[in-house]
Design a protein around this motif. Sequence first.
Motif, PDB file in Angstrom:
ATOM      1  N   GLU A 151       0.832  -1.206   0.000  1.00  0.00           N
ATOM      2  CA  GLU A 151       0.000   0.000   0.000  1.00  0.00           C
ATOM      3  C   GLU A 151       0.865   1.253   0.000  1.00  0.00           C
ATOM      4  O   GLU A 151       0.598   2.215  -0.724  1.00  0.00           O
ATOM      5  N   MET A 152       1.926   1.247   0.807  1.00  0.00           N
ATOM      6  CA  MET A 152       2.794   2.419   0.886  1.00  0.00           C
ATOM      7  C   MET A 152       3.542   2.643  -0.428  1.00  0.00           C
ATOM      8  O   MET A 152       3.625   3.774  -0.927  1.00  0.00           O
ATOM      9  N   LEU A 153       4.086   1.590  -1.010  1.00  0.00           N
ATOM     10  CA  LEU A 153       4.830   1.737  -2.264  1.00  0.00           C
ATOM     11  C   LEU A 153       3.925   2.185  -3.409  1.00  0.00           C
ATOM     12  O   LEU A 153       4.369   2.892  -4.323  1.00  0.00           O
ATOM     13  N   SER A 154       2.654   1.798  -3.361  1.00  0.00           N
ATOM     14  CA  SER A 154       1.727   2.161  -4.440  1.00  0.00           C
ATOM     15  C   SER A 154       1.441   3.657  -4.482  1.00  0.00           C
ATOM     16  O   SER A 154       0.922   4.164  -5.479  1.00  0.00           O
ATOM     17  N   LEU A 155       1.792   4.380  -3.418  1.00  0.00           N
ATOM     18  CA  LEU A 155       1.527   5.819  -3.371  1.00  0.00           C
ATOM     19  C   LEU A 155       2.523   6.624  -4.197  1.00  0.00           C
ATOM     20  O   LEU A 155       2.318   7.813  -4.417  1.00  0.00           O
ATOM     21  N   SER A 156       3.601   5.983  -4.641  1.00  0.00           N
ATOM     22  CA  SER A 156       4.616   6.695  -5.419  1.00  0.00           C
ATOM     23  C   SER A 156       4.745   6.084  -6.809  1.00  0.00           C
ATOM     24  O   SER A 156       4.944   4.868  -6.932  1.00  0.00           O
ATOM     25  N   PRO A 157       4.658   6.897  -7.871  1.00  0.00           N
ATOM     26  CA  PRO A 157       4.836   6.366  -9.229  1.00  0.00           C
ATOM     27  C   PRO A 157       6.202   5.720  -9.434  1.00  0.00           C
ATOM     28  O   PRO A 157       6.337   4.781 -10.223  1.00  0.00           O
ATOM     29  N   GLU A 158       7.222   6.199  -8.705  1.00  0.00           N
ATOM     30  CA  GLU A 158       8.567   5.660  -8.874  1.00  0.00           C
ATOM     31  C   GLU A 158       8.784   4.365  -8.099  1.00  0.00           C
ATOM     32  O   GLU A 158       9.705   3.607  -8.407  1.00  0.00           O
ATOM     33  N   LEU A 159       7.964   4.127  -7.092  1.00  0.00           N
ATOM     34  CA  LEU A 159       8.174   2.960  -6.232  1.00  0.00           C
ATOM     35  C   LEU A 159       7.152   1.853  -6.448  1.00  0.00           C
ATOM     36  O   LEU A 159       7.369   0.723  -6.009  1.00  0.00           O
ATOM     37  N   LYS A 160       6.048   2.162  -7.105  1.00  0.00           N
ATOM     38  CA  LYS A 160       4.975   1.170  -7.193  1.00  0.00           C
ATOM     39  C   LYS A 160       5.353  -0.050  -8.035  1.00  0.00           C
ATOM     40  O   LYS A 160       4.694  -1.088  -7.953  1.00  0.00           O
ATOM     41  N   HIS A 161       6.431   0.063  -8.833  1.00  0.00           N
ATOM     42  CA  HIS A 161       6.869  -1.088  -9.628  1.00  0.00           C
ATOM     43  C   HIS A 161       7.674  -2.085  -8.797  1.00  0.00           C
ATOM     44  O   HIS A 161       7.963  -3.191  -9.255  1.00  0.00           O
ATOM     45  N   LYS A 162       8.070  -1.693  -7.581  1.00  0.00           N
ATOM     46  CA  LYS A 162       8.838  -2.595  -6.720  1.00  0.00           C
ATOM     47  C   LYS A 162       8.021  -3.854  -6.432  1.00  0.00           C
ATOM     48  O   LYS A 162       6.860  -3.782  -6.048  1.00  0.00           O
ATOM     49  N   ARG A 163       8.665  -4.997  -6.598  1.00  0.00           N
ATOM     50  CA  ARG A 163       7.965  -6.265  -6.385  1.00  0.00           C
ATOM     51  C   ARG A 163       8.161  -6.740  -4.948  1.00  0.00           C
ATOM     52  O   ARG A 163       9.288  -7.001  -4.516  1.00  0.00           O
ATOM     53  N   VAL A 164       7.049  -6.830  -4.227  1.00  0.00           N
ATOM     54  CA  VAL A 164       7.052  -7.338  -2.856  1.00  0.00           C
ATOM     55  C   VAL A 164       6.503  -8.758  -2.895  1.00  0.00           C
ATOM     56  O   VAL A 164       5.369  -8.984  -3.317  1.00  0.00           O
ATOM     57  N   VAL A 165       7.314  -9.713  -2.475  1.00  0.00           N
ATOM     58  CA  VAL A 165       6.964 -11.131  -2.594  1.00  0.00           C
ATOM     59  C   VAL A 165       6.928 -11.775  -1.214  1.00  0.00           C
ATOM     60  O   VAL A 165       7.818 -11.543  -0.385  1.00  0.00           O
ATOM     61  N   VAL A 166       5.900 -12.572  -0.976  1.00  0.00           N
ATOM     62  CA  VAL A 166       5.792 -13.362   0.257  1.00  0.00           C
ATOM     63  C   VAL A 166       6.263 -14.782  -0.029  1.00  0.00           C
ATOM     64  O   VAL A 166       5.825 -15.413  -0.996  1.00  0.00           O
ATOM     65  N   LEU A 167       7.163 -15.268   0.815  1.00  0.00           N
ATOM     66  CA  LEU A 167       7.651 -16.643   0.704  1.00  0.00           C
ATOM     67  C   LEU A 167       7.344 -17.367   2.008  1.00  0.00           C
ATOM     68  O   LEU A 167       7.954 -17.111   3.042  1.00  0.00           O
ATOM     69  N   ASN A 168       6.350 -18.240   1.968  1.00  0.00           N
ATOM     70  CA  ASN A 168       6.030 -19.064   3.135  1.00  0.00           C
ATOM     71  C   ASN A 168       5.520 -20.416   2.665  1.00  0.00           C
ATOM     72  O   ASN A 168       5.596 -20.741   1.469  1.00  0.00           O
ATOM     73  N   GLY A 169       5.003 -21.205   3.571  1.00  0.00           N
ATOM     74  CA  GLY A 169       4.564 -22.546   3.207  1.00  0.00           C
ATOM     75  C   GLY A 169       3.432 -22.568   2.210  1.00  0.00           C
ATOM     76  O   GLY A 169       3.206 -23.582   1.536  1.00  0.00           O
ATOM     77  N   SER A 170       2.692 -21.451   2.085  1.00  0.00           N
ATOM     78  CA  SER A 170       1.574 -21.389   1.143  1.00  0.00           C
ATOM     79  C   SER A 170       2.008 -21.011  -0.268  1.00  0.00           C
ATOM     80  O   SER A 170       1.213 -21.104  -1.203  1.00  0.00           O
ATOM     81  N   THR A 171       3.257 -20.571  -0.427  1.00  0.00           N
ATOM     82  CA  THR A 171       3.755 -20.215  -1.757  1.00  0.00           C
ATOM     83  C   THR A 171       3.933 -21.484  -2.586  1.00  0.00           C
ATOM     84  O   THR A 171       4.601 -22.421  -2.140  1.00  0.00           O
ATOM     85  N   PRO A 172       3.334 -21.568  -3.781  1.00  0.00           N
ATOM     86  CA  PRO A 172       3.457 -22.784  -4.602  1.00  0.00           C
ATOM     87  C   PRO A 172       4.914 -23.174  -4.812  1.00  0.00           C
ATOM     88  O   PRO A 172       5.744 -22.343  -5.195  1.00  0.00           O
ATOM     89  N   ALA A 173       5.231 -24.437  -4.560  1.00  0.00           N
ATOM     90  CA  ALA A 173       6.620 -24.902  -4.613  1.00  0.00           C
ATOM     91  C   ALA A 173       7.244 -24.713  -5.987  1.00  0.00           C
ATOM     92  O   ALA A 173       8.434 -24.387  -6.099  1.00  0.00           O
ATOM     93  N   ASP A 174       6.454 -24.889  -7.048  1.00  0.00           N
ATOM     94  CA  ASP A 174       7.016 -24.796  -8.396  1.00  0.00           C
ATOM     95  C   ASP A 174       7.224 -23.354  -8.853  1.00  0.00           C
ATOM     96  O   ASP A 174       7.779 -23.120  -9.931  1.00  0.00           O
ATOM     97  N   GLN A 175       6.792 -22.378  -8.034  1.00  0.00           N
ATOM     98  CA  GLN A 175       6.953 -20.973  -8.409  1.00  0.00           C
ATOM     99  C   GLN A 175       7.936 -20.222  -7.515  1.00  0.00           C
ATOM    100  O   GLN A 175       8.234 -19.054  -7.763  1.00  0.00           O
TER     101      GLN A 175
END
Length: 492
Positions: A151-175
């Motif tokens: 939400e915070m990064l989306s407020l800036s045109p220069e920062l909204k392209h930053k990729r925020v990724v969650v890695l936990n047990g629910s993340t598909p193993a093949d991805q």
Amino acid sequence: MERKTIKKRKSELQSNESPPKKHNTHTYFKVKNKINDSHNNEILDLLYNLEESHDYNGEIQDVIVLPKEEAKYGKLNFQLPQSVTEVLEKKGIKKLYEHQTLALNSFMNGENVLLCTMAAMINTLKEIPQTAIFVFPLNALVNDQCNSLREMLSLSPELKHKRVVVLNGSTPADQRIRLVNEADILLTNPEMIHWCLLLKAKYLEVFLSRLSLFVLDECHCYSGSFGVHTSMLLRRIHRYCKEVFDRDFQIIACSATIGEPKDFIESFSKVNFTVVESDTCAKEERVFIPYYGLSLFGGLKSLVSKLYDNDRRIIVFCKSRRMVGSITETLTQILPKDVVKSYRGGYTHETRREIELALKQMKIKIVVCTCALEMGVDIGMLDVVIHVGFPLSVSSFWQQAGRVGRRGQPSLSVLFTTMEDPLERHYVYNFESLILKKEIPSIKLNFEQLKILEFHLQRSLNELDGFHSIESIEKYFGPLAKEICENDFVRL
């Protein structure tokens, strides 16, 4: 002897007279009726109303008030990027607290930083975008901070392209490999650092070669064997990045409740740290009371119903899932079912998020939970915290107490006890010392646990296809690791 009421205590203080000492004798113990210097406080008015109710029987054993504190602001020694300034302005942030500026100034000087404050911890870090790993002890924290960060990064045109990724047990193993290599900011937990980042490090070099910041939140959780394992994971990543890419990354650690923080974090990470301990946020008055109930469920029903009638939003902390269920069932017998919810481990991700959102939107007035809500997760504005029995540690007590009064409102922390537990009796007898001294025990980790050390040494050597140098082993894992490599391991 006449019983002194909350109202009389307030009038004594407002007339600048020291109230005479008075003891209120109870069947089980004596407790001083003492209160700190206080101004008009709606929480004290609430306690006065409780004392004046027809069924009051001396349940409030003591009253401690921590005074209001004004915010202190600081200055940065550098200019924030325009994109970050825009985000702060859109969030309504015009000035940074002194502890935030101290932490950021140290960080920009290339130092590792441990930030010990009750509020605005991770928010401090969001102001400097990095290729980073954010490590949290609970998945609930991972998901909550991910939403906040996006939400915070989306407020800036220069920062909204930053990729925020969650890695936990629910993340598909093949991805997982693809998602991590594409990430600018990775939010994960210690288990996934081992099972994904390190065991598959050769496939994740795109991300690891860019890593510049390692953030460790709620680091007071890393005690015992869990703490030693997490420490070894950090050292393995540090060694891998240095040996393979010849680069270091900075570390920022956060904890509101930890004793001897510098000794702990430097032994944990094997690097030097700058510690920022001052909490310069604005704070309203915080009231603490020990509350004696003749019975667990009867006393809680009476207390919670009175607080609910005074339009208070309440969080009740329990020590077990079973107690959460029993207390929730008890409260729904006297209160509308839609205002009381339980929250604990074992719920599905969707159910937890639904409850968290309802708390933020103030649709739920009372939540009964385990320590699952003790840390970090944003649950909106709450007025009262009730500890059902003393928590498992002093650190947990302060973590739970910090869940209320976060929106500039006075708060009430209630230690509810039936006085059957000797530990609870100790803290009731010494309640003033508990609150005013706030002596949080330090965390001592035993890094000479051979099975843990050998486990991580073997994997660190496998990650780098060999020993490289004994000096490197000793630098990151200590002299005992050097002895193990020389005497117990076989070079293949």
